[in-house]
Write a protein that holds these residues in place. Sequence first.
Motif, PDB file in Angstrom:
ATOM      1  N   GLN A 149       2.900   2.817   3.192  1.00 45.12           N
ATOM      2  CA  GLN A 149       1.711   1.975   2.983  1.00 45.12           C
ATOM      3  C   GLN A 149       0.551   2.871   2.666  1.00 45.12           C
ATOM      4  OE1 GLN A 149       1.235   0.041   6.853  1.00 45.12           O
ATOM      5  NE2 GLN A 149       2.207  -2.015   6.214  1.00 45.12           N
ATOM      6  N   THR A 150       0.131   3.998   3.235  1.00 46.75           N
ATOM      7  CA  THR A 150      -1.019   4.679   2.647  1.00 46.75           C
ATOM      8  C   THR A 150      -0.745   5.090   1.574  1.00 46.75           C
ATOM      9  OG1 THR A 150      -1.195   5.621   5.069  1.00 46.75           O
ATOM     10  CG2 THR A 150      -2.046   6.857   3.142  1.00 46.75           C
ATOM     11  N   LEU A 151       0.649   5.567   0.784  1.00 43.83           N
ATOM     12  CA  LEU A 151       0.523   5.898  -0.511  1.00 43.83           C
ATOM     13  C   LEU A 151       0.617   4.798  -1.533  1.00 43.83           C
ATOM     14  CD1 LEU A 151       3.857   8.374  -0.198  1.00 43.83           C
ATOM     15  CD2 LEU A 151       1.466   8.850  -0.873  1.00 43.83           C
ATOM     16  N   SER A 152       0.979   3.592  -0.910  1.00 46.18           N
ATOM     17  CA  SER A 152       0.772   2.308  -1.889  1.00 46.18           C
ATOM     18  C   SER A 152      -0.422   1.945  -2.137  1.00 46.18           C
ATOM     19  CB  SER A 152       1.751   1.201  -1.370  1.00 46.18           C
ATOM     20  OG  SER A 152       2.987   1.624  -1.068  1.00 46.18           O
ATOM     21  N   GLU A 153      -1.426   2.096  -1.001  1.00 49.27           N
ATOM     22  CA  GLU A 153      -2.829   1.651  -1.254  1.00 49.27           C
ATOM     23  C   GLU A 153      -3.660   2.395  -2.110  1.00 49.27           C
ATOM     24  OE1 GLU A 153      -3.978   1.986   3.020  1.00 49.27           O
ATOM     25  OE2 GLU A 153      -3.057   0.407   3.553  1.00 49.27           O
ATOM     26  N   ARG A 154      -3.217   3.637  -2.519  1.00 53.73           N
ATOM     27  CA  ARG A 154      -4.190   4.439  -3.516  1.00 53.73           C
ATOM     28  C   ARG A 154      -4.097   3.888  -4.997  1.00 53.73           C
ATOM     29  NH1 ARG A 154      -7.266   6.346  -0.184  1.00 53.73           N
ATOM     30  NH2 ARG A 154      -6.168   7.155   1.613  1.00 53.73           N
ATOM     31  N   ASP A 155      -5.321   4.305  -5.649  1.00 54.69           N
ATOM     32  CA  ASP A 155      -5.141   3.993  -6.929  1.00 54.69           C
ATOM     33  C   ASP A 155      -4.292   5.071  -7.645  1.00 54.69           C
ATOM     34  OD1 ASP A 155      -7.608   3.973  -9.756  1.00 54.69           O
ATOM     35  OD2 ASP A 155      -6.064   2.415  -9.493  1.00 54.69           O
TER      36      ASP A 155
END
Length: 169
Positions: A118-124
Motif C-alpha cells: 500500500q505504501t509503495l502504491s501510494e507514491r508518485d
Amino acid sequence: MTEQNNDVTEDDGAGKRKLLKILLMVIGLLLVIGLSVGLTLFLTRGWTNQPVDPELMGIEAVRGPAHYMALSPEFIVTYEVNSRQRFLKADIAIRTRDQRALDVLTQHMPLVRNNIIQTLSERDFSDLQTDAGREELVQSITEAVQGVMETLTGQPGIESVLFTNYVIQ
C-alpha cells in the motif's frame, strides 16, 4: 704551547654550552608535548575507566547486535504514467536488534507485506526516481512496519527498512 691549550679549552666550553642548550630545548619540547597529550586525555576522559555516555557524545547507544530479515519474494508494483505501464521492483530487508520482533514479523508477514505494498502504491512514480523520493519512501515504509509492530506489541520493534535492490523502469 700554553696558549694553544687555552684555545682548545675555551672551544670545548662553548661546544658544551651549545650542546646543553640543545638538550634543554629538546627536553622542554618533550615536556610541552607530554603535558598537552596528558591534558587532552584528561579532558576527554581518555584514560579513565569511567564509561562515557554515548548520548553526550552524539552517538546512538548500541543495544545489541543487529538482526536482518529479508522479505521474500520481492515487491513489484505497477504505475500508470502517461498511459504507459511503469514498474518498481524492490527487495527489502528489515533491521532490528530484537529477536522477538523478527518472530512477530514472521507470524504477521501477510499484514506487513500488505502495508508495504500500500505504501509503495501510494507514491508518485516521478518521486521514486529521485534520491530524496527514495529516502522518503524508506522512511514511509519504516513507519508503516513500525505501525504494525506497535499495534501488535506496543513497541516500534524495528530500526529501519533497507532496500537491497531497487529497480524502476
